[in-house]
Design an enzyme around this catalytic site. Structure first.
Site, PDB file in Angstrom:
ATOM      1  N   SER A   1      44.073  39.749  30.476  1.00  0.00           N
ATOM      2  CA  SER A   1      42.823  39.601  32.174  1.00  0.00           C
ATOM      3  C   SER A   1      43.664  38.133  32.646  1.00  0.00           C
ATOM      4  CB  SER A   1      41.933  39.350  32.427  1.00  0.00           C
ATOM      5  OG  SER A   1      41.152  37.987  31.324  1.00  0.00           O
ATOM      6  N   ASP A   2      43.570  37.801  33.677  1.00  0.00           N
ATOM      7  CA  ASP A   2      43.969  36.447  34.323  1.00  0.00           C
ATOM      8  C   ASP A   2      42.802  35.652  34.250  1.00  0.00           C
ATOM      9  OD1 ASP A   2      44.803  34.548  35.885  1.00  0.00           O
ATOM     10  OD2 ASP A   2      45.615  35.169  37.423  1.00  0.00           O
ATOM     11  N   TRP A   3      41.903  34.436  34.304  1.00  0.00           N
ATOM     12  CA  TRP A   3      41.316  33.961  34.223  1.00  0.00           C
ATOM     13  C   TRP A   3      39.721  33.976  35.351  1.00  0.00           C
ATOM     14  CZ3 TRP A   3      44.563  33.785  30.919  1.00  0.00           C
ATOM     15  CH2 TRP A   3      45.061  32.814  29.368  1.00  0.00           C
TER      16      TRP A   3
END
Length: 861
Positions: free
Chosen positions: A280-282
């Site tokens: 995932s992106d943050w």
């Protein structure tokens, strides 16, 4: 699982609502495909299976989950499996160098690599970055980027990627990945997918700017556009063997990017055959069960919100397997994918612990920064990892310069009597090169834009410094004014200058920083810091004005580019630490400019289409960003609407001249395309799942505050999750087929890395002769475009290119091939690539509108 049951219900409800409300809808695709280790992944896959087979459930979960924001040294760090010698993996930004570190290089941005049109330089930059990441003890580089592709010219992060053309981006994306991974570091292809603007990408961020939304923006796109434009470079990345893919913040057709089963399960894993892991992106992770079943393999940074101490994975992923919500084979596949990427790049042979801290420049600090817990130890070793990379940085900086206009002003001789250097962009940031966090200001010369896609400069050579050195060699006079608002002094210097070098810029970046009212995305395409007025003042007082533009993309130049006193225009992009030296190399003729613009320069903002959504349009629900333009972005749109650009895509002048001739086309393969059929193997499980008592917190473990662990507090699963709704009926919300590990039908367009192997069969060989007809050596970039012939297709699309160096009078024959993918369209009914019966014509030239050579291709299937 905490929140996951509710989230699964919400997903189902959202799908129904989406259909009812006539919003864009993303159909489900399950189960999540399991890796099989095909092709170059075979050995790494076998090793991964062997090690994962020895792991307990919580050890597998530890690999899938970040430990939390600011809990370890890197911006993202997984748990470890010390019993088997598997370390915590360090993940670190950015696509142009190591973020939040020291003694590292600051490389040119991706958009500069695109302007070189040079595959070798793309690889060399990737290799150099990979070496630095490896030397700092980083296992996964969070880059390169092909999302955003560049749908809108004012998109804030376009510069992190390459070009709005998918073929140019795809080739350079792949070469960068190969370079990074050849250095022993896992590359991350991001941001997958349709992450084309900063506005509304995160709810909290948007609310902080005063927008009352409750869901992130939905990028709504049709199947044909997805395949022919935005998915194209990611297919090249998978074909290049990329180890990781980062899913994006935005929704795709009203389903979040990190739990969108169609984009992750179907397109990426089933169709493109991706064998690595999806992270995932943050804080782009929105559910437990929903994300796991939709194909998310790793949660970053692990906690639901920064420093919250709660996670959708970690303990909750362990519980999900124990209660049967998530099948064991799915978690096993997550772990295998992560370890396969680790082994594929040889990280096991090169691994060293991180020798820096992202959170402090102090030499000593607590092992766990945020809670100030753990051992007080040496956290920064100040390891210099720059090697000789300044050389490739300078070369890319110079080779990416695009000479847009030259009325005989360039190259400079070095004997000019008086040189004026005018514009803030020529000078230094008064706060220092790294004086603004993540480069979140526009002060001094612009050598990189802002956001998490940045790196600290080890130094920054400004244009003023480099040009002054050149002038002093010739014992000339040099005067600089770097205050854009000191009109009187600018005029005074310009009036006495033999040549006036004007430096202007335009900045952009990531949405968490607001710079001068630009919330990541640009408010407009004008120059910053009074740039137009500086040019106007100089041209009124000097008849030999050369303008250098440092920018994140196109800017509006219609009011001044044709002024007779503007004798030269150069675009220098975001060239990194060697900025001044690179532009001086070109201005003084040590380097003959060979860059080509990787985007179109339009006369007005309207020329590009209104493709940036800046106001919510769905109440307080998810803003709906409809990609109604289809594949018609940048030069494709200009061609469709017969818009005349100022400088077309692919344009770039030289200090010499070239001629193209002798187009030859040869059919080399007339075989027919065969759609993939059959079934996959069944999902495998590796090791056993014990009862809950086997996964309790180890006795004597001293827990770190807010640290994300995989273990249970209790054999009572509800108590371990802390979810008040745990135990409510939830299997009715599990999507049909999501837990089915039986053999699955293969997709017609699947079958190998990047899709069906037949797509990559070469059908035609094309050759062209290039002659340097001038008096100095230089580089030319022959560009091959294809007309696919259909009534609703672009007039032509780029398919092949090559940067060639030729001595004066030298001839070279450029030979390239066209494969089936180059000539095909996506058939939304057949769900496969098809070469349509329309006539196919190829064009070869030196830009998208300078195409002197053309030929019709014989029909193939």
């Amino acid at each position: 699982m905490k929140l996951s049951i509710l989230e699964a219900a919400a997903l189902t409800a959202a799908s129904v609502a989406s259909a009812q409300d006539d919003l864009a809808y993303s159909p489900p695709y399950y189960p999540s495909p399991w890796a099989d280790g095909h092709g170059e992944w075979s050995n790494a896959y076998k090793r991964a299976v062997d090690i994962v087979s020895q792991m307990t459930l919580t050890e597998k979960v530890n690999l899938t989950t970040g430990t939390g924001w600011e809990l370890e040294r890197c911006v993202g760090q997984t748990g470890s499996v010390p019993r088997l010698g598997i370390p915590s993996l360090c993940l670190q930004d950015s696509p142009l160098g190591i973020r939040m570190s020291d003694y590292n290089s600051a490389f040119p941005a991706g958009i500069n690599v695109a302007a070189t049109w040079d595959k070798t330089l793309a690889y060399q930059r990737g290799k150099a970055m990979g070496e630095e990441f490896s030397d700092k003890g980083i296992d996964v580089q969070l880059g390169p980027a092909a999302g955003p592709l560049g749908r809108s010219p004012d998109g804030g992060r376009n510069w992190e990627g390459f070009s709005p053309d998918p073929a140019l981006t795809g080739v350079l994306f792949a070469e960068t990945i190969k370079g990074i991974q050849d250095a022993g570091v896992i590359a991350t292809a991001k941001h997958y997918i349709l992450n084309e603007q900063e506005h509304f990408r995160q709810v909290g961020e948007a609310q902080g700017y005063g927008f009352n939304i409750t869901e992130t923006v939905s990028s709504n796109v049709d199947d044909k556009t997805m395949h022919e434009l935005y998915l194209w470079p990611f297919a090249d990345a998978v074909r290049a063997g990329v180890g990781a893919v980062m899913c994006s913040y935005n929704q795709i057709n009203n389903s979040y990017g990190c739990q969108n089963s169609l984009t992750l399960n179907k397109l990426l894993k089933a169709e493109l055959g991706f064998q690595g892991f999806v992270m995932s992106d943050w804080s782009a992770h929105h559910s437990g069960v929903g994300a796991a079943l939709a194909g998310l393999d790793m949660s970053m940074p692990g906690d639901i919100s920064f420093d919250s101490g709660t996670s959708f994975y970690g303990t909750n992923l362990t519980v999900g397997v124990l209660n049967g919500t998530i099948p064991q084979w799915r978690v096993d596949d997550m772990a295998v994918r992560i370890m396969a990427a680790y082994y594929k790049v040889g990280r096991d042979r090169l691994w060293t612990p991180p020798n820096f801290s992202s959170w402090t420049r102090d030499e000593y600090g607590f092992a766990h920064f945020f809670p100030s817990e753990g051992a007080y130890e040496r956290v920064n070793e100040f390891v210099n990892v720059q090697r000789d990379h300044a050389q490739v940085i300078r070369r890319i900086g110079a080779d990416s310069v695009v000479l847009l206009k030259n009325d005989g002003a360039l190259p400079l001789t070095g004997q000019e009597k008086t040189v004026g250097i005018l514009g803030e962009d020529a000078g230094s940031n008064p706060k220092g090169a790294n004086g603004c966090s993540d480069r979140g200001c526009d002060k001094g010369t612009l050598a990189m834009a802002w956001g998490s896609g940045t790196a600290n400069f080890p130094y920054l050579v400004t244009p003023e410094q480099a040009i002054q050195n050149e002038v002093l060699k010739g014992r000339g006079n040099v005067f600089a004014v770097t205050d854009n608002y000191d009109t009187q002094q600018i005029a005074a210097v310009a009036s006495q200058s033999t040549v006036s070098l004007v430096f202007v810029n335009a900045d952009a970046g990531e949405g968490y920083l607001n710079v001068d009212g630009n919330m990541g995305d640009r408010k407009n395409l004008t120059l910053w810091q009074n740039g137009e007025e500086v040019i106007k003042t100089v041209t009124e007082h000097c008849n030999n004005t050369v303008v250098v533009i440092h920018s994140v993309g196109p800017v509006l130049i219609d009011e001044w580019y044709a002024h007779p006193n503007v004798t030269g225009i150069l675009w220098a992009g975001l060239p990194g630490q060697e900025s001044g030296n690179a532009i001086a190399d070109v201005l003084y003729g040590r380097v003959n400019p060979g860059g080509k613009t990787p985007f179109t320069w339009g006369k007005t903002r309207a020329s590009y289409g209104d493709y940036l959504l800046t106001e919510p349009n769905n109440g307080n629900g998810a803003p709906q960003d409809n990609f109604n333009e289809g594949v018609f972005i940048d030069y494709r749109r200009f061609d469709k609407y017969n818009e005349t650009p100022i400088y077309e895509f692919g344009h770039g002048l030289s200090y010499t001249t070239f001629e193209l001739s002798g187009l030859q086309v040869q059919l080399i393969n007339g075989s027919s395309y065969v759609p993939t059929t059959g079934q996959t193997s069944a999902a495998q499980t590796f090791g056993k799942v014990e009862d809950a008592s086997s996964y309790l917190y180890p006795e004597g473990l001293k827990r770190i505050s807010k640290f994300i662990y995989p273990w249970l507090n209790s054999t009572d699963l509800k108590a371990s999750t802390g979810d008040p709704d745990y135990g409510e009926p939830n299997f009715e919300y599990i999507p049909e087929g999501a837990t089915d590990g039986s053999p699955q039908p293969r997709l017609p367009a699947s079958g190998g890395p990047g899709g069906n192997p037949g797509l990559y069969e070469d059908l035609f060989q094309v050759s062209v002769t290039i002659t340097n007809t001038g008096k100095v050596a230089g580089d030319e970039v022959p560009q091959l475009y294809v007309s696919l012939g259909g009534p609703n297709e672009p007039k032509r699309v780029l398919r092949k290119f090559e940067r060639l160096h030729l001595a004066p009078g030298q001839q070279k024959v450029w030979t390239t091939t066209l494969n089936r993918r180059d000539l095909a369209n996506w058939d939304v009914v057949a769900q496969d690539w098809k070469i349509t019966p329309y006539a196919k014509t190829i064009f070869v030239g030196t830009s998208s509108r300078k195409l002197p050579l053309a030929g019709r291709l014989p029909r193939v299937q």
